[in-house]
Structures are given as C-alpha cells and as structure tokens.
Write an enzyme that holds these catalytic residues in place. Structure first.
Site: not given
Ligand code: GDP
Ligand code: MN
Length: 392
Positions: A105, A193
């Site tokens: 991530y 993101e």
C-alpha cells in the site's frame, strides 16, 4: 471530488509513474474488443475492473480475470450492470493482467493535524487500509513532507526500507513515492492512493524473469476548493455517480452538507452556520444539514436551498438564521416565502433575520404567517420545540 480509477491513473502517468495501460469499455462487446487487442499484443490474461467511486470492488466481485476474448465478453457482461455498494456499474476498464508477487500500500494525504502532506506505506497491501489501521496499526509507516522542501529522497527511502524493500525495488519505490507527492501537489489532491502497489514478475526476452513495481490501482480525491485552478480536472467529474443533492447544491453555488438530524438549517456564512448548529445541539436538537448560502444570496438561490432542505424526509423543522450585511434580509425572506408556498409537506419554520433590510423581511414573513425570532437562542429553542411538538 472523487475521480474514477482510470482518470486517477492518467494523473499518475502524467507524473511519470509506472501504470500499466488500460481501455475503457461500456458494453460487453467493447470489453471483448479491448481484450482481443490485448491478447493480440501478447497478453495471456486480462483483468476487467468495475469503475465505480467506492473501494472494495475486488471483494464485491467487480474485479475479474479472463483468459480469452469470449470469456472477457462474459465476465464484462456480469460486471456491467452489477450493483456495488448501491452504485450501478456503467463502465469497466480492461487491462493486461500481471503476475503479482506481493501487494503493498502507498498513499498520500493532507494531514490536518501536522498541516503537511503525509505519505503512508504498508507491506499489508491489497486490503483496505482502514482495515489494516484497525487490526494492525503498526504495519502502517508514515513520513511527513516538508511544506517547502517537499518529500526528500531519504524520507522516501526510509519508508521503502520500513516496508521491507531493498536494492532495485527500493530505488523504484523512491521515485514512485516522489511521483505520488508530485501528483498531490500538481492537482491539489486531498488523497492519492495506490493499493496495490504490486511487485510484478515479468518474463524477459531470454526466459529470465525480472521484478518491478507497478501501480495496479489508483484512487484520487481532489480538493474541491482547488478545482478552480484546474479547469481540465472538472471534466473528470463523474455525473453518473454524483449525489443529486450535491449536484443541485453545486449548481446553486451553495455549500450544503447533509447530516443525520431533523432540524434543517439555512444560514449565511460558514462560521455562523457552525454556531447555529452548535446552538441547535445545545437546546437538545440535531441539525439535518450544514448550509451556507453565501454572501448576497438572491431569492431564487434561497428558494432552491430551502427546497434542498425540505427534500430530506428526516427534516421536521427548519431554522433560518441570516445576518444581513451584503445579504439583503428582504431578498432572503422573499425566497423563503416562495419556497414555503410551494412545499408539498408542511414543515414548521422559524426565521431569524437581522441586519440589512430586516424590517422589510419581517413584514414579508408576517404576511406569509411565518414564525420569527429576534435572537438566535430563541430561534434555536423554537426549532427544537417544533421537532418535539411534531414527535408528539
Ligand atoms: P479494489 O478492490 O476496489 O481496491 O480494486 P483493485 O484494483 O485493488 O483490485 C483488487 C485486487 O484484484 C487486487 O488487490 C489484486 O489482488 C487483484 N488484481 C488487480 N489487478 C490484477 C492483475 O492484473 N492481475 C492479478 N493477478 N490480480 C489483479
Ligand atoms: Mn485497490
């Protein structure tokens, strides 16, 4: 403003980030044709992904692989029209599927507490980061970029090391982190993101395999207040998915945020709106919305704003609090009277208007038999009493 994965990926690419190509498709046949092109170009599998502005599409069945154009057609047919968290899928992207070795991530947000852009990374990629934050908060590593110096290479490197990357993958990570930061700055984004940021294995020309990092999913939220500086980004607004109330508020040029309570609030000025909501709560009520009609609101805007408030079935009373400076009290009163005449259900209202043309406003409200109040305390108390009266 949220934008779709495909648009988010374009913005990442514009900053030089490694993002595999994709095609947008709106029908199963378009999915098949896009897949055919990818297979012709040497793909062994393609991935078909629902384009909706919510996360967790994979878990909901909105991300699927296919091994032939015909299978892509069938999978596309299942995903298009599917309901994901209340949203109907109207478009998908079709991309060459990659062999993912590991998912990471990487995200950037504007952190209000430190007033800086903070980059976050985790080796627990693929799953929603909120879940990692809940179950294993220690697995999320952070660095804050300096407002003037930006994200320094050593910061990006320490983040990459913290999630276990070394050697070539680490240097790739450093440039990806820099690109993410640049994407935030270039577009006035609130959030960028990449989840997953994947280590991908690719077969080389001599049967050897090499590993590299690729941005396989992208999510970007743009700061609405920054949009005026980026007219091009306005084109990325997805009208298919915009909440009708939000769209109406934007057209009226007002700031409207829906809340869960029963007292609709119409106020001019953000600070006064917050104060009004505080007083509603102080007297035991719950505001149904935040609404700032802005300075100098005309009667048609006031009327439109009132219609938005009344469209919420939870609203049992309305509190109007206007401090007239540039805003003219009579103009506001005219709009309220207009809206109260056309409303289909009878919702009690209490109106407090002071300042410019307050006398004329009072006359208009009296003629329409609308309840008025002199002070904000009195208005808030009355609105709360109206709700309690309606409940009995
Ligand atoms: P999200 O569930 O809405 O976050 O959608 P993602 O784009 O992140 O996709 C969900 C999951 O699908 C990813 O975490 C991957 O595991 C998988 N996935 C996405 N693209 C590919 C691909 O090209 N190949 C493979 N094997 N899996 C993929
Ligand atoms: Mn994802």
């Amino acid at each position: 403003m949220k934008i779709q994965e495909a648009d988010a990926k374009s913005l990442l690419r514009a900053q030089g980030l490694p993002v595999p190509g994709w095609e947008l498709a709106r029908t199963p046949s378009q999915v098949r044709e896009a897949a055919q092109r990818l297979f012709d170009a040497g793909a062994r599998q393609v991935v078909i992904k629902a384009q909706v502005l919510v996360g967790g599409r994979g878990k909901a069945g909105g991300v699927k692989l296919a091994s032939s154009p015909q299978e892509a057609f069938e999978v596309g047919g299942r995903i298009l029209g599917m309901d994901i968290k209340g949203i109907t899928v109207r478009k998908v992207i079709v991309a060459r599927a990659v062999d993912i070795v590991k998912e990471y991530y990487l995200g950037a947000i504007v952190d209000r507490a430190s007033r800086r852009i903070v980059l976050m990374a985790s080796a627990e990629g693929g799953v929603e980061i909120e879940e990692v934050a809940r179950t294993n908060p220690g697995a999320i590593h952070r660095v804050a970029a300096h407002p003037e110096l930006g994200l320094l290479p050593f910061q990006a490197r320490s983040l990459g090391l913290a999630i276990g990357l070394r050697d070539s993958l680490l240097s790739q990570f450093v440039s990806i982190a820099a690109g993410l930061y640049a994407t935030m700055k270039a577009n006035d984004a609130d959030l960028v993101e990449v989840n997953p940021l994947g280590i991908v294995e690719e077969a080389g020309p001599h049967g050897d395999a090499s590993r590299r990092l690729l941005c396989l999913d992208a999510k970007i939220t743009l700061d609405d207040s920054g949009l005026a500086r980026h007219p091009k980004l306005e084109e990325m607004r997805d009208l298919d998915e915009e909440d009708p109330t939000d769209a109406a508020a934007r057209k009226l040029g007002i700031n409207f945020i829906h809340l869960e309570g029963t007292i609709g609030c119409m106020v001019n000025g953000a600070g006064l709106a917050m104060t009004t909501m505080d007083l509603v709560k102080h007297y035991g009520g719950e505001p149904a919305n935040f609404l700032d009609v802005g300075g100098g609101a005309r009667h048609d805007v006031v009327c439109g704003a009132m219609e938005l408030i009344l469209a919420d079935p939870n609203v049992k009373a309305v509190l109007v609090n206007i401090f007239g400076g540039i805003t003219r009290g009579d103009e506001v009163a005219a709009g309220i009277v207009e809206a109260s005449r056309s409303q289909s259900r009878t919702v009690p209202m209490v109106v407090r208007i002071v300042g410019t043309n307050a006398e004329e406003a009072a006359r208009l409200l009296r003629e329409a038999s609308l309840e008025t109040a002199d002070s904000l305390d009195e208005a808030a108390e009355k609105a709360v009493a109206m709700v309690k009266g309606a409940a009995r």
